[in-house]
Design a protein around this motif. Structure first.
Motif, PDB file in Angstrom:
ATOM      1  N   GLY A 119       0.907  -1.053   0.032  1.00 52.23           N
ATOM      2  CA  GLY A 119       0.094  -0.157   0.072  1.00 52.23           C
ATOM      3  C   GLY A 119       0.918   1.339   0.108  1.00 52.23           C
ATOM      4  O   GLY A 119       0.272   2.112   0.552  1.00 52.23           O
ATOM      5  N   LEU A 120       1.985   1.090  -0.694  1.00 51.88           N
ATOM      6  CA  LEU A 120       2.844   2.423  -0.483  1.00 51.88           C
ATOM      7  C   LEU A 120       2.670   3.089  -1.768  1.00 51.88           C
ATOM      8  O   LEU A 120       2.109   2.754  -3.062  1.00 51.88           O
ATOM      9  N   SER A 121       2.935   4.618  -1.828  1.00 48.17           N
ATOM     10  CA  SER A 121       2.823   5.347  -2.788  1.00 48.17           C
ATOM     11  C   SER A 121       4.214   5.173  -3.708  1.00 48.17           C
ATOM     12  O   SER A 121       5.111   4.320  -3.383  1.00 48.17           O
ATOM     13  N   ASN A 122       4.374   5.940  -4.719  1.00 46.39           N
ATOM     14  CA  ASN A 122       5.412   5.695  -5.637  1.00 46.39           C
ATOM     15  C   ASN A 122       6.638   6.258  -4.821  1.00 46.39           C
ATOM     16  O   ASN A 122       7.815   5.591  -4.907  1.00 46.39           O
ATOM     17  N   VAL A 123       6.542   7.279  -4.180  1.00 42.06           N
ATOM     18  CA  VAL A 123       7.621   8.061  -3.579  1.00 42.06           C
ATOM     19  C   VAL A 123       8.029   7.198  -2.317  1.00 42.06           C
ATOM     20  O   VAL A 123       9.080   6.987  -1.965  1.00 42.06           O
ATOM     21  N   GLU A 124       7.140   6.709  -1.818  1.00 44.77           N
ATOM     22  CA  GLU A 124       7.423   5.618  -0.585  1.00 44.77           C
ATOM     23  C   GLU A 124       8.208   4.277  -1.053  1.00 44.77           C
ATOM     24  O   GLU A 124       9.136   3.778  -0.338  1.00 44.77           O
ATOM     25  N   TYR A 125       7.861   3.794  -2.325  1.00 44.00           N
ATOM     26  CA  TYR A 125       8.275   2.550  -2.694  1.00 44.00           C
ATOM     27  C   TYR A 125       9.716   3.069  -3.103  1.00 44.00           C
ATOM     28  O   TYR A 125      10.591   1.894  -3.388  1.00 44.00           O
ATOM     29  N   ALA A 126       9.807   4.184  -3.725  1.00 41.94           N
ATOM     30  CA  ALA A 126      11.449   4.207  -4.545  1.00 41.94           C
ATOM     31  C   ALA A 126      12.452   3.958  -3.758  1.00 41.94           C
ATOM     32  O   ALA A 126      13.448   3.375  -4.345  1.00 41.94           O
ATOM     33  N   PRO A 127      12.752   4.279  -2.429  1.00 42.84           N
ATOM     34  CA  PRO A 127      13.912   3.664  -1.965  1.00 42.84           C
ATOM     35  C   PRO A 127      14.046   2.216  -1.824  1.00 42.84           C
ATOM     36  O   PRO A 127      15.173   1.719  -1.781  1.00 42.84           O
ATOM     37  N   LEU A 128      12.949   1.586  -1.662  1.00 40.37           N
ATOM     38  CA  LEU A 128      12.937   0.242  -1.484  1.00 40.37           C
ATOM     39  C   LEU A 128      13.350  -0.312  -2.687  1.00 40.37           C
ATOM     40  O   LEU A 128      14.237  -1.246  -2.841  1.00 40.37           O
ATOM     41  N   ALA A 129      12.786  -0.057  -3.953  1.00 35.06           N
ATOM     42  CA  ALA A 129      13.196  -0.483  -5.149  1.00 35.06           C
ATOM     43  C   ALA A 129      14.363  -0.034  -5.594  1.00 35.06           C
ATOM     44  O   ALA A 129      15.349  -0.972  -6.163  1.00 35.06           O
ATOM     45  N   GLU A 130      15.116   1.086  -5.154  1.00 42.62           N
ATOM     46  CA  GLU A 130      16.548   1.358  -5.414  1.00 42.62           C
ATOM     47  C   GLU A 130      17.371   0.382  -4.617  1.00 42.62           C
ATOM     48  O   GLU A 130      18.082  -0.402  -5.243  1.00 42.62           O
ATOM     49  N   ARG A 131      16.987   0.222  -3.376  1.00 41.56           N
ATOM     50  CA  ARG A 131      17.736  -0.799  -2.600  1.00 41.56           C
ATOM     51  C   ARG A 131      17.641  -2.410  -3.237  1.00 41.56           C
ATOM     52  O   ARG A 131      18.912  -3.103  -3.573  1.00 41.56           O
TER      53      ARG A 131
END
Ligand SMILES: Cc1cc2nc3c(=O)[nH]c(=O)nc-3n(C[C@H](O)[C@H](O)[C@H](O)COP(=O)(O)OP(=O)(O)OC[C@H]3O[C@@H](n4cnc5c(N)ncnc54)[C@H](O)[C@@H]3O)c2cc1C
Length: 423
Positions: A73-85
């Motif tokens: 249930g994350l927004s794109n901004v919230e997901y970005a650091p996780l996808a980066e990792r």
């Protein structure tokens, strides 16, 4: 704009980093070594299933999905650091069920799938039990212009009949790939007395060229579906998912296999490719970070001509330029993600901008890291050659650079059309 990590992101990021350090890192190198040395690489090695089970248990599962129940249930901004990792590693995205092309396909089904399609295909995909592929690009036509498509999805009675050839279908080599999303030009052989619609004509004859195609969910084992061959991407097979050429010969399915209704494929593709493109860019920032870290280690630890490599020639400047490029790209990606979250009209141009800027940035940073690794950089002893190829491929996959530059230029020039200049 506030790009500080939300509390949810921060908590998930800490868990993800710990998971990578504790579980992924010890398995990743042996996994890649075994896969690259196998005669038959189209297998799921135990490490992947072990990691998937742990990621699920630790709540690091389906982080990409903006649905509170089925995903994080994350927004794109919230997901970005996780996808980066996740992008720093070759297997973490798959371990967390956040890998392309399945994420894009799951989003299509989540947004547009019928209840039946969701139950039969979305649930096992979300559970990580099956894998999928997206079949749009064709060998015979310039597919960066999707209206060139020749494959057909013809409505015939209660059925839809598929014919055509697709290639670069990522994921079809995976042993668990069970569902394909096929895109084709729809004609209708049914004699429905529908004013404005002639039997055998493209769907809704009056429809413009962006409303004549359909997306169809195809079970892999349907008669007439054949994986003709697996392609090498610059020498890499990218097993076990890979990229295949797939032929569809008189493939018959119930019309209920069409996703979101006949003629809706372009609208769905736009919705699918938007998040998919941002996710790719987020992961590419992580890949560039990994390459820079490797470059710095190598340049600090190895000496030539009596000095660490870092202190030779222009290497310090190259490292500084890489840091500047990565930080700029991260902000660019976050800004695009924020615009998408706001549903801002500028989001379309912003996604095209990052789709050009990020793979080019990553390609350049990885190239610098390869150079600092000398001959070793080109070998499979390091993940750099594969990383360079992945970045290079993303200047084509999801649309070539030129098409995205075309979008950016069109939006820019729109301000200067006839009658718009008041200066
Ligand atoms: C690793 C990888 C994975 C992929 N995965 C998938 C997948 O899962 N599913 C799928 O359907 N496809 C996939 N693709 C295919 C990809 O989306 C297409 O290759 C891409 O859209 C370009 O289409 P094309 O190859 O037919 O190139 P063409 O359309 O023939 O274009 C060739 C070149 O022409 C030039 N060109 C085209 N349009 C313009 C323009 N408007 N202005 C200026 N120059 C232009 C560009 O230089 C472009 O690269 C993948 C590709 C790769 C490399």
């Amino acid at each position: 704009m506030d790009f500080e990590h939300s509390q949810r992101t921060q908590q998930l990021l800490e868990r993800l980093v710990a998971f990578q350090q504790r579980e992924v890192s010890p398995r990743e190198e042996p996994y890649m070594r075994e896969l690259l040395s196998r005669e038959d690489p189209w297998v799921v090695l135990p490490a992947i299933e072990e990691l998937k089970a742990i990621a699920k248990q630790e709540g690091l599962w389906n982080l990409f999905l903006p649905d509170e129940q089925r995903g994080a249930g994350l927004s794109n901004v919230e997901y970005a650091p996780l996808a980066e990792r996740m992008g720093r590693s070759l297997i973490t995205a798959e371990a967390c069920n956040c890998n392309a092309p399945d994420t894009g396909n799951m989003e299509v089904l989540w947004h547009f799938g019928s209840a039946e399609q969701k139950q039969r295909w979305l649930e096992p995909l979300l559970d990580g039990r099956i894998r999928s592929a997206f079949c749009m690009t064709e060998p015979e036509v310039a597919s960066s212009d999707a209206t060139n498509m020749q494959a057909t999805a013809v409505l015939d009675g209660d059925e839809v009949v598929l014919n055509g050839s697709k290639w670069w279908s990522t994921g079809v080599g995976h042993p668990n790939c069970q569902a394909l999303i096929f895109m084709g030009l729809s004609t209708d052989r049914r004699s429905i007395p529908d004013p404005g619609h002639t039997a055998g004509s493209p769907i809704g004859q009056q429809a413009d060229r962006y409303h004549q195609h359909s997306m169809v969910l195809v079970p892999m084992e349907t008669p007439g579906v054949k994986v003709e061959r697996m392609l090498h991407a610059m020498g890499f097979l990218d097993a076990p998912g890979g990229h295949g050429e797939v032929s569809f010969t008189d493939v018959r399915l119930p019309a209920s296999a069409i996703i979101g209704g006949a003629g809706q494929a372009f609208a769905i593709a736009q919705a699918r490719l938007g998040p998919g493109r941002i996710h790719h860019c987020m992961r590419l920032v992580g890949l560039a970070e990994l390459a820079l870290e490797m470059a710095c280690r190598r340049a600090s630890e190895r000496t030539a001509f009596g000095k660490p490599l870092a202190n030779l020639g222009g290497n310090r400047e190259r490292i500084a330029d890489a840091r500047i490029a990565i930080d700029r790209a991260r902000l660019h990606v976050l800004h695009a993600a924020w615009l998408v979250d706001q549903k801002a009209p500028e989001a379309i141009g912003a996604v095209s901008q990052i789709k050009v800027a990020t793979p080019n940035m990553t390609q350049a940073v990885v190239d610098m890291a390869i150079q600092l690794h000398g001959g070793g950089g080109l070998s499979n002893d390091f993940p750099l050659a594969g990383a360079w190829t992945a970045a290079r491929a993303l200047r084509l996959a999801d649309g070539p650079d030129e098409v995205h530059r075309g979008v950016v230029a069109r939006l820019e020039l729109a301000h200067y059309g006839k009658g718009k200049w008041s200066g």
